[in-house]
Design a protein around this motif. Structure first.
Motif, PDB file in Angstrom:
ATOM      1  N   ILE A 127       1.687  -7.784  20.206  1.00 34.83           N
ATOM      2  CA  ILE A 127       0.436  -7.178  19.222  1.00 34.83           C
ATOM      3  C   ILE A 127       0.579  -5.789  19.423  1.00 34.83           C
ATOM      4  CG2 ILE A 127      -2.113  -6.819  19.321  1.00 34.83           C
ATOM      5  CD1 ILE A 127      -2.444  -9.787  20.361  1.00 34.83           C
ATOM      6  N   SER A 128       1.089  -5.276  20.310  1.00 35.10           N
ATOM      7  CA  SER A 128       0.952  -3.519  20.514  1.00 35.10           C
ATOM      8  C   SER A 128       1.835  -3.187  19.463  1.00 35.10           C
ATOM      9  CB  SER A 128       1.618  -3.214  21.903  1.00 35.10           C
ATOM     10  OG  SER A 128       2.883  -3.194  21.921  1.00 35.10           O
ATOM     11  N   TYR A 129       2.828  -3.563  18.785  1.00 36.20           N
ATOM     12  CA  TYR A 129       3.938  -3.413  17.692  1.00 36.20           C
ATOM     13  C   TYR A 129       3.016  -3.430  16.252  1.00 36.20           C
ATOM     14  CZ  TYR A 129       7.980  -3.344  20.498  1.00 36.20           C
ATOM     15  OH  TYR A 129       9.105  -3.237  21.570  1.00 36.20           O
ATOM     16  N   SER A 130       1.765  -3.951  16.349  1.00 35.52           N
ATOM     17  CA  SER A 130       0.949  -4.005  15.103  1.00 35.52           C
ATOM     18  C   SER A 130       0.669  -2.666  14.599  1.00 35.52           C
ATOM     19  CB  SER A 130      -0.251  -4.771  15.009  1.00 35.52           C
ATOM     20  OG  SER A 130      -0.120  -6.017  15.679  1.00 35.52           O
ATOM     21  N   VAL A 131       0.586  -1.510  15.546  1.00 34.39           N
ATOM     22  CA  VAL A 131       0.333  -0.178  15.029  1.00 34.39           C
ATOM     23  C   VAL A 131       1.110   0.359  14.326  1.00 34.39           C
ATOM     24  CG1 VAL A 131      -1.431  -0.166  17.008  1.00 34.39           C
ATOM     25  CG2 VAL A 131       0.726   0.824  17.209  1.00 34.39           C
ATOM     26  N   TYR A 132       2.527  -0.109  14.140  1.00 38.18           N
ATOM     27  CA  TYR A 132       3.395   0.593  13.282  1.00 38.18           C
ATOM     28  C   TYR A 132       4.427  -0.105  12.473  1.00 38.18           C
ATOM     29  CZ  TYR A 132       6.278   0.556  17.746  1.00 38.18           C
ATOM     30  OH  TYR A 132       7.138   0.385  18.778  1.00 38.18           O
ATOM     31  N   VAL A 133       4.070  -1.473  12.352  1.00 38.28           N
ATOM     32  CA  VAL A 133       4.790  -2.263  11.305  1.00 38.28           C
ATOM     33  C   VAL A 133       4.982  -1.555  10.182  1.00 38.28           C
ATOM     34  CG1 VAL A 133       5.002  -4.576  10.627  1.00 38.28           C
ATOM     35  CG2 VAL A 133       4.108  -4.350  12.822  1.00 38.28           C
ATOM     36  N   SER A 134       3.903  -1.156   9.400  1.00 39.17           N
ATOM     37  CA  SER A 134       3.891  -0.756   7.914  1.00 39.17           C
ATOM     38  C   SER A 134       4.774   0.371   7.968  1.00 39.17           C
ATOM     39  CB  SER A 134       2.631  -0.616   7.257  1.00 39.17           C
ATOM     40  OG  SER A 134       1.997  -1.722   6.873  1.00 39.17           O
ATOM     41  N   ASP A 135       4.868   1.186   9.102  1.00 41.31           N
ATOM     42  CA  ASP A 135       5.409   2.489   9.160  1.00 41.31           C
ATOM     43  C   ASP A 135       6.875   2.258   8.535  1.00 41.31           C
ATOM     44  OD1 ASP A 135       3.380   3.543  10.189  1.00 41.31           O
ATOM     45  OD2 ASP A 135       4.172   4.243  11.904  1.00 41.31           O
ATOM     46  N   TYR A 136       7.512   0.832   8.878  1.00 40.93           N
ATOM     47  CA  TYR A 136       8.782   0.670   8.553  1.00 40.93           C
ATOM     48  C   TYR A 136       9.025  -0.361   7.415  1.00 40.93           C
ATOM     49  CZ  TYR A 136       9.232   3.519  12.554  1.00 40.93           C
ATOM     50  OH  TYR A 136       9.219   4.591  13.428  1.00 40.93           O
ATOM     51  N   THR A 137       8.020  -0.649   6.751  1.00 38.50           N
ATOM     52  CA  THR A 137       7.996  -1.605   5.650  1.00 38.50           C
ATOM     53  C   THR A 137       7.568  -0.894   4.644  1.00 38.50           C
ATOM     54  OG1 THR A 137       5.886  -2.839   5.708  1.00 38.50           O
ATOM     55  CG2 THR A 137       7.896  -3.760   6.815  1.00 38.50           C
ATOM     56  N   ARG A 138       6.919   0.218   4.633  1.00 42.56           N
ATOM     57  CA  ARG A 138       6.199   1.015   3.407  1.00 42.56           C
ATOM     58  C   ARG A 138       7.273   1.459   2.432  1.00 42.56           C
ATOM     59  NH1 ARG A 138       6.861   5.203   6.972  1.00 42.56           N
ATOM     60  NH2 ARG A 138       6.690   7.550   6.166  1.00 42.56           N
ATOM     61  N   MET A 150       0.950  -0.979   0.139  1.00 42.32           N
ATOM     62  CA  MET A 150       0.101   0.158   0.101  1.00 42.32           C
ATOM     63  C   MET A 150       0.825   1.293   0.065  1.00 42.32           C
ATOM     64  SD  MET A 150      -2.775  -1.261   2.599  1.00 42.32           S
ATOM     65  CE  MET A 150      -4.049   0.239   2.471  1.00 42.32           C
ATOM     66  N   GLY A 151       2.223   1.167   0.343  1.00 42.06           N
ATOM     67  CA  GLY A 151       3.012   2.455   0.379  1.00 42.06           C
ATOM     68  C   GLY A 151       2.415   3.390   1.530  1.00 42.06           C
ATOM     69  N   LEU A 152       1.811   3.019   2.455  1.00 43.18           N
ATOM     70  CA  LEU A 152       1.310   4.025   3.599  1.00 43.18           C
ATOM     71  C   LEU A 152       1.617   3.535   4.873  1.00 43.18           C
ATOM     72  CD1 LEU A 152      -2.429   4.360   2.233  1.00 43.18           C
ATOM     73  CD2 LEU A 152      -0.561   5.919   1.900  1.00 43.18           C
ATOM     74  N   PRO A 153       1.716   4.564   5.663  1.00 46.91           N
ATOM     75  CA  PRO A 153       1.962   4.266   7.183  1.00 46.91           C
ATOM     76  C   PRO A 153       0.742   3.353   7.557  1.00 46.91           C
ATOM     77  CG  PRO A 153       2.031   6.717   6.958  1.00 46.91           C
ATOM     78  CD  PRO A 153       1.695   6.006   5.726  1.00 46.91           C
ATOM     79  N   GLN A 154       1.033   2.486   8.730  1.00 44.61           N
ATOM     80  CA  GLN A 154       0.030   1.666   9.174  1.00 44.61           C
ATOM     81  C   GLN A 154      -1.261   1.955   9.681  1.00 44.61           C
ATOM     82  OE1 GLN A 154       0.908  -1.898   9.879  1.00 44.61           O
ATOM     83  NE2 GLN A 154      -1.140  -1.813   9.448  1.00 44.61           N
ATOM     84  N   MET A 155      -1.467   3.118  10.250  1.00 50.66           N
ATOM     85  CA  MET A 155      -2.611   3.526  10.873  1.00 50.66           C
ATOM     86  C   MET A 155      -3.741   4.195   9.921  1.00 50.66           C
ATOM     87  SD  MET A 155      -2.846   1.777  13.768  1.00 50.66           S
ATOM     88  CE  MET A 155      -4.521   2.761  14.054  1.00 50.66           C
ATOM     89  N   ILE A 156      -2.989   5.105   8.738  1.00 53.75           N
ATOM     90  CA  ILE A 156      -3.776   5.568   8.037  1.00 53.75           C
ATOM     91  C   ILE A 156      -4.649   4.605   7.189  1.00 53.75           C
ATOM     92  CG2 ILE A 156      -2.149   5.870   6.042  1.00 53.75           C
ATOM     93  CD1 ILE A 156      -3.206   8.808   5.942  1.00 53.75           C
ATOM     94  N   GLN A 157      -3.987   3.433   6.917  1.00 51.57           N
ATOM     95  CA  GLN A 157      -4.544   2.422   6.418  1.00 51.57           C
ATOM     96  C   GLN A 157      -6.004   1.976   6.797  1.00 51.57           C
ATOM     97  OE1 GLN A 157      -2.101  -1.021   6.305  1.00 51.57           O
ATOM     98  NE2 GLN A 157      -0.163   0.108   5.665  1.00 51.57           N
ATOM     99  N   SER A 158      -6.132   2.136   8.138  1.00 50.12           N
ATOM    100  CA  SER A 158      -7.511   2.049   8.759  1.00 50.12           C
ATOM    101  C   SER A 158      -8.758   2.853   8.230  1.00 50.12           C
ATOM    102  CB  SER A 158      -7.383   2.155  10.361  1.00 50.12           C
ATOM    103  OG  SER A 158      -6.209   1.510  10.852  1.00 50.12           O
TER     104      SER A 158
END
Length: 482
Positions: free
Chosen positions: A221-232, A89-97
């Motif tokens: 599980i708490s790390y779920s909120v920013y995983v994509s921030d560092y894979t995007r 998605m190329g987006l930070p984790q939470m904005i995907q929500s």
């Protein structure tokens, strides 16, 4: 100097993106880098503190370790599968929500997420100051602002610097803590007795086992909120299996290692303080080694403080953008990070001395608020939309995903309510948890209820309209359909 692995030369070492889309021309990085990044991200003193709980409730060392292994294994599963969303998605984790909750409805999980970031920043700051206090003068009124300021500077430079620091800290932490762990195992050989630790029964206790399991699961599980921030920033077509495996291996290995070390220390040291415990055990090898261990831990804490500040800024900006469109500039990031830093500083100065007890409640509250979100988000990505989104529409507050997406909001709220009878904290124990002697099964309930409800609610989604919007989105973002 930049810390990027891309061949494309940037005008500045400071990251230019925030809550916006990362185009394919700027994608870079290697999948294996995710392993050390999440290893170091989890190899911090709060992780060790999470391992104190079972032993402090009378659970034996090996039962504590078993609860930790099972809990971490379960919690990291959900975290790692979020990693695959970043490059797709190329987006930070939470904005995907926004795709599940709407641009304004997503503020429900956003608020919980900011709570998580600030909470970790506070605990990391307190622990880092205590570590520095063993060597340097100053006190909390000096070191708290300094530590938070350093973390903000790291977060301002952004993504690539955070990856660089985390990756190289891995080598230092592995060497130092491998030695410390061997010392602890050799010195504390055998099971403790009440003579060693008067409060310990050093045996089996179902409630203690389940509490330790839940804390270990909730922590990762708490790390779920920013995983994509560092894979995007990874290329869109990186292999999903390799990416998920790298994230899982790094985060799970470090959590099991450090929590298990915490269980060992808590089994032999009554009411252990994490900083003092590390120094005392380290000095068993030779005087001064304990201080080396503490200082290595402080470096890891400062690094993860930067990660948490960065994530809090992204989430806060995403929430604000749902109500008032903001420009994703470097200035926005700096202002957002300063606000996060001020809030964290105030909370850190007000936190009670019994921060370990506060930390355990904090981890459980994270679990309660984040479990329904992770269920909805993952079900949508893997089973409903199957990774296919109109990214440009997610970035529009009034796009096709709407301002309030009832499916995600309803599944989240109902799942959270279903968890309440299973809550077990120092200030509230639900009726079901009370009947089970304080055992907490809430995360299983939340995952199941929210995930299943969202799947049912999404049966009548208009996928054809979304497909048309997706094609237009690809052209808008990349200039041509990918």
């Amino acid at each position: 100097m930049t810390f990027s692995d891309t061949a494309t030369q940037r005008d500045s070492a400071i990251e230019q993106h925030s809550i916006d889309y990362v185009p394919s021309s700027e994608r870079h990085g290697k999948v294996w880098h995710q392993g050390p990044f999440w290893f170091t991200g989890n190899f911090v003193l709060p992780t060790m503190v999470a391992g104190f709980v079972g032993a402090s409730m009378g659970l034996s060392v090996w039962y504590s370790v078993l609860a930790i292994v099972l809990g971490v294994g379960a919690g990291t599963f959900f975290m790692a599968f979020h990693a695959n969303q970043g490059p797709r998605m190329g987006l930070p984790q939470m904005i995907q929500s926004r795709a599940q909750f709407g641009s304004r409805g997503s503020t429900v999980p956003f608020a919980a997420t900011v709570f998580v970031y600030v909470g970790f920043l506070v605990f990391d700051t307190v622990l880092a100051e205590q570590g520095l206090g063993l060597l340097l003068p100053g006190g909390e009124y000096f070191w708290y602002p300094v530590l938070i300021a350093v973390s903000i500077v790291i977060a301002v430079v952004g993504h690539d610097l955070l990856h660089f620091v985390q990756r190289w800290l891995t080598y230092l932490l592995v060497v130092v803590f491998a030695v410390l762990t061997v010392v602890a195992i050799v010195h504390f050989g055998g099971e403790p007795t009440p003579a060693d630790v008067p409060a310990a029964t050093a045996g089996w206790d179902l409630t203690a086992f389940l509490v330790q399991f839940s804390l270990a699961a909730g922590y990762n599980i708490s790390y779920s909120v920013y995983v994509s921030d560092y894979t995007r920033y990874l290329p869109a077509k990186v292999p999903a299996k390799k990416l998920i495996t790298a994230v899982y291996a790094g985060a799970a290995f470090s959590a099991v290692w450090l929590m298990s070390l915490g269980a060992i220390l808590a089994s032999y040291l009554p009411d252990p303080d994490p900083i003092i415990a590390l120094r005392e055990v380290g000095d068993l090898l030779f005087p001064g080694f304990g201080l080396i261990v503490v200082l290595a831990s402080v470096l890891a804490l400062i690094s993860i403080m930067g990660v948490n500040a960065y994530g809090a800024m992204l989430t806060g900006a995403s929430a604000l953008d749902g109500f008032r469109k903001v420009r994703p500039t470097v200035r926005l990031r700096i202002v957002g990070l300063v606000v996060v830093g001020i809030v964290s500083l105030v909370v850190a100065l007000l936190i009670p001395d019994d921060y370990i007890g506060s930390f355990n409640n904090f981890v459980l509250m994270m679990l309660y608020f984040l479990v329904p979100w992770t269920a909805v988000n993952l079900v949508d990505f893997y089973f409903v939309r199957r990774g296919k989104y109109a990214i440009a529409e997610i970035l529009k507050p009034d796009g096709i995903y709407g301002r309030w997406a009832w499916r995600g909001v309803a599944a989240y709220i109902i799942g959270f309510i279903a968890m309440v009878p299973f809550f077990s904290t120092s200030f509230y124990v639900g009726p079901v948890a009370d009947a089970l002697g304080g055992a907490d099964f809430s995360f299983v309930v939340g995952l199941t209820v929210s995930g299943v409800l969202y799947l049912l609610f999404s049966r009548n989604l208009d996928h054809e309209a979304e497909a048309a919007a997706r094609a237009a989105s690809e052209i808008e973002l990349e200039g041509a359909a990918r």
